[in-house]
Scaffold this active site. Structure first.
Site, PDB file in Angstrom:
ATOM      1  N   HIS A 142     -12.582  57.319  59.841  1.00  0.00           N
ATOM      2  CA  HIS A 142     -13.800  57.395  60.645  1.00  0.00           C
ATOM      3  C   HIS A 142     -14.360  56.025  61.000  1.00  0.00           C
ATOM      4  CE1 HIS A 142     -16.066  57.307  56.675  1.00  0.00           C
ATOM      5  NE2 HIS A 142     -16.826  56.510  57.394  1.00  0.00           N
ATOM      6  N   ASP A 174      -9.065  61.272  56.003  1.00  0.00           N
ATOM      7  CA  ASP A 174      -9.940  60.140  56.332  1.00  0.00           C
ATOM      8  C   ASP A 174      -9.357  58.811  55.865  1.00  0.00           C
ATOM      9  OD1 ASP A 174     -12.117  58.999  57.549  1.00  0.00           O
ATOM     10  OD2 ASP A 174     -13.461  59.250  55.850  1.00  0.00           O
ATOM     11  N   SER A 248     -17.940  51.959  53.820  1.00  0.00           N
ATOM     12  CA  SER A 248     -16.856  52.893  54.098  1.00  0.00           C
ATOM     13  C   SER A 248     -15.519  52.165  54.244  1.00  0.00           C
ATOM     14  CB  SER A 248     -17.170  53.645  55.387  1.00  0.00           C
ATOM     15  OG  SER A 248     -16.639  54.921  55.377  1.00  0.00           O
TER      16      SER A 248
END
Length: 509
Positions: A142, A174, A248
């Site tokens: 993402h 992901d 992230s």
């Protein structure tokens, strides 16, 4: 009501209340005890606490935590942690609708927040870590999924950014691999194993929260096997090591210096609840991502529903387990095998099925092209029968849409004095790429703005149309470069329907 009646009523109510309280009080019996004396009346907790025999056996404890442990971890891991900045050229009509999921991901990635101007490129931040000296980097899908331009910064003390290409990515887990060419061997973060991870272990999280590069936080493993099927195929590691937007794709590291997870998500409702993908699951798909650019997963072409007690009862079933087929896609493997709407799937291959995620994972993990036995309950008019079918698993057509993305190269003039942007002559292609409106002046276009540069900090954006520089009209990219000067500059740009003045001061370096 006269006074005497009212007084009598109140007297009766008071009497009833007294009787009720008295009855309540007398109904409570004290716990029986031995002879009442002064010694017995004292609280004795000796049977609850024994200082000579602590419940935690000291023999099970390892050596005390080294005072400099996290200092050494920082020295080991931080050189392999990179900051990732992405740019997405959004093509959207004025006043258009924004996907809430996209806004959620942008919030965690540390960018794209606040109001949205038409045709304004979305810039976001994330983290990654190097796993091979040749510049191969692990991050989250993402972080880079919607990016048109991906740039990697190795050292926040340097203004050098490397353009990255996507090697492979997988939306379901992901996980993504990107690569840079730094023209030198790079430090790597060693990959460990997550299979022996235990709740309570010390861990450290590394990343780029809110653009604060090479940030390290520490905590413990709060839980393992945390299943959140809507977000990820793999059960997460939960940690209270502080994770924030921009983290992230960063590594979660144990006290031995091994990466045991990839930081992925947070629970926005609370503090100290972060999630990481176990590194063993990540390692299981790295080779396939490098080889194919995607993970090939099984597909049978059905829609699924939960077999709740209410639905089971309405179908005339009792104590049934499995999932109910809500849709059979024409031309898909399930249709060819004879599956029907309202069939109850109880087994797929060797696996018993209780929830839709059970079946999704069982199908996804089945080898493409192989046959799987499916046990079902089929509903007839007045009874149910058990049947076995054989379905040939195909590759998910959605996965075939994911290909290795080549980075987009824009050629133009580099601004002088380390201002940190590039500009190119107006063209139809640039107008399409940056969604520049048709009535915008046909002037030079800003095609790239380096993260943390003077231009970025001053508010210049990719896709801005430069009208004049230092009050001198410009028609070509070379005019922009020629009219910029050392010191203070003022640049007039068209952005959407607005004209904005952007100050560029070379003293801000």
């Amino acid at each position: 009501m006269n006074r005497s009646i009212r007084a009598l009523t109140l007297t009766m109510m008071f009497a009833l209340a007294v009787r009720f309280v008295s009855a309540q009080a007398t109904s409570i019996e004290p716990t029986k005890a031995g002879p009442a004396n002064e010694a017995d009346s004292k609280t004795d907790l000796s049977d609850l606490y024994d200082s000579k025999n602590p419940p935690l056996d000291p023999k099970k404890l390892e050596a005390p935590l080294a005072k400099n442990l996290f200092i050494e971890l920082s020295k080991l891991i931080n050189p392999a942690v990179v900051s990732i900045s992405t740019t997405q050229n959004v093509k959207m009509r004025r006043g258009g609708y924004r996907d809430p999921m996209q806004e959620f991901l942008e919030e965690f990635m540390g960018g794209g927040r606040g109001g949205f101007a038409p045709a304004q490129p979305v810039q976001a931040l994330g983290t990654g870590f190097i796993i091979r000296p040749n510049g191969l980097i692990i991050t989250n899908n993402h972080v880079i999924e919607q990016a048109d331009i991906i740039k990697v910064q190795l050292d926040n003390a340097s203004n050098v950014f490397y353009e990255a290409k996507v090697v492979g990515r997988d939306q379901r887990t992901d996980v993504a691999l990107i690569k840079i060419d730094a023209k030198k061997a790079l430090p790597v973060a060693p990959l460990g194993t997550s299979k022996d991870l235990q709740v309570g272990e010390w861990v450290a999280a590394f990343g780029n929260p809110y653009g604060h590069a090479h940030t390290m936080t520490k905590g413990i493993v709060s839980a393992i096997g945390r299943e959140i099927g809507e977000i990820n195929k793999f059960p997460f590691i939960q940690t209270d090591a502080s994770i924030n937007p921009g983290n992230s794709g960063g590594p979660l590291v144990n006290t031995q210096g091994f990466v045991i997870g990839v930081n992925t998500a947070i629970d926005a409702r609370a503090q100290g609840i972060g999630f990481a993908i176990p590194i063993d699951n990540v390692k299981s798909i790295i080779s396939e991502l490098e080889r194919n650019g995607r993970v090939k997963r099984g597909y049978v072409g059905i829609g699924l529903g939960v077999l709740s007690p209410e639905i089971a009862a309405s179908l005339g079933l009792e104590d049934a387990e499995g999932v109910v087929v809500t849709q059979v896609i024409n031309g898909g493997p399930a249709a060819a095998a004879g599956l029907q709407k309202y069939d109850i799937i109880v087994e797929f291959g060797p696996k018993k099925i209780q929830t839709p995620s059970d079946l999704q994972n069982a199908v996804a993990d089945t080898t493409i092209g192989s046959k799987a036995k499916v046990k079902i309950i089929r509903l007839n008019n007045d009874h149910a029968t058990n049947k076995s079918l054989e379905v040939t698993v195909r590759e998910n057509p959605e996965d075939t849409k994911i290909k290795k993305d080549a980075p987009k190269h824009y050629f133009g003039q580099k601004a002088p004095f380390d201002l940190g942007f590039r500009v190119a002559d107006d063209s139809k292609k640039l107008r399409e790429e940056f969604s520049i409106e048709g009535d915008a002046p046909k002037k030079p276009v800003v095609i790239d703005v380096e993260a943390a540069s003077i231009a970025a900090r001053s508010g210049l954006h990719s896709g801005d149309v430069i009208i004049d520089v230092n009050r001198k009209s410009v028609n070509q990219a070379t005019d922009v470069v020629k009219n910029l000067k050392q010191g203070k500059n003022i640049v007039s740009v068209a952005r959407g329907q607005n004209v904005i003045l952007v100050p560029l001061d070379t003293a801000l370096r």
